[in-house]
Design an enzyme around this catalytic site. Sequence first.
Site, PDB file in Angstrom:
ATOM      1  N   ASP A  38      -0.471  -9.777  -3.861  1.00 55.75           N
ATOM      2  CA  ASP A  38      -1.036  -8.475  -4.200  1.00 55.75           C
ATOM      3  C   ASP A  38      -1.736  -8.585  -5.547  1.00 55.75           C
ATOM      4  OD1 ASP A  38       1.662  -6.302  -3.036  1.00 55.75           O
ATOM      5  OD2 ASP A  38       0.061  -7.298  -1.956  1.00 55.75           O
ATOM      6  N   LYS A  60      -4.385  -4.581  -2.200  1.00 53.91           N
ATOM      7  CA  LYS A  60      -3.386  -3.566  -2.489  1.00 53.91           C
ATOM      8  C   LYS A  60      -3.310  -3.265  -3.987  1.00 53.91           C
ATOM      9  CE  LYS A  60      -0.386  -3.601   1.477  1.00 53.91           C
ATOM     10  NZ  LYS A  60       0.965  -3.437   1.950  1.00 53.91           N
ATOM     11  N   MET A 175       3.939   5.105  -7.769  1.00 60.50           N
ATOM     12  CA  MET A 175       2.648   5.383  -7.122  1.00 60.50           C
ATOM     13  C   MET A 175       2.340   6.877  -7.086  1.00 60.50           C
ATOM     14  SD  MET A 175       3.282   2.721  -3.965  1.00 60.50           S
ATOM     15  CE  MET A 175       4.911   3.442  -3.660  1.00 60.50           C
TER      16      MET A 175
END
Length: 255
Positions: A38, A60, A175
């Site tokens: 990632d 990502k 997030m």
Amino acid sequence: MAQKYGKVYLVGSGPGDPELLTVKARRLLDTTEVVVYDQLPGKAIIDSIPDSAEKIDAGKHAGDHTLTQDEINAVIIHKAKEGKNVLRLKGGDPYMFGRGGEEAEELIAEGIEFEVVPGITSAVAVPAYAGIPVTHRDHASMVTFITGHEDPTKEETALDWETLANFDGTIVIFMGVKMLGRNVGELMKFGKDPKTPVALIERGTRPDQRVTVGVLDNIAEVAKERGVKAPAITIIGNVVSLHDILGEQVSNYFD
């Protein structure tokens, strides 16, 4: 003779500081044939992957996905079935909102041997680097970790905002930048004190770490004014008040 598959390592890279990589993660990074990574581990860690490894960028980063999760699964399985040992490098810990569990299920279904290498989760390390302990005897005896961005295909949220609003401890949101306004609004709607301290920590544990502090009823506006961007962790609770005292020590981490 049965085909011999390679082994897959689901490895957590920690929150971004290369010195927070575990010894095992570092050893495997230096020796594994294929690394599927990632962007969340950060440039310093990604740049440390040896040139001898085949490197596959899974993307990502801040909502920009180079590969879908299904495509990532397919790449890992394909490389392992070629007989290569594969390291799936993920930010933080593979099983903490990292979708490592889904990847592990796919590997089991394909009969591929795998090993999970835990990483230091950003839920604890990032606040610590900002001078915010997620628990403290005088401020919080409980902590809960939630995602601020659920699977968009879900018909209903799995988050119980009413329970969270009455939770007398620290709330750590992963997030949560994009949905910050909605998240704090849900907490206040169900009765959480609008003056509850909140911290947003961007690029935690890295030299360019930045901390934005406010309270529930103004943090979304403050974040917009300061241009807060992912990746960032949101900390909600009285422990945030310790940033003013303990945050003075933050520079020590980067000396």
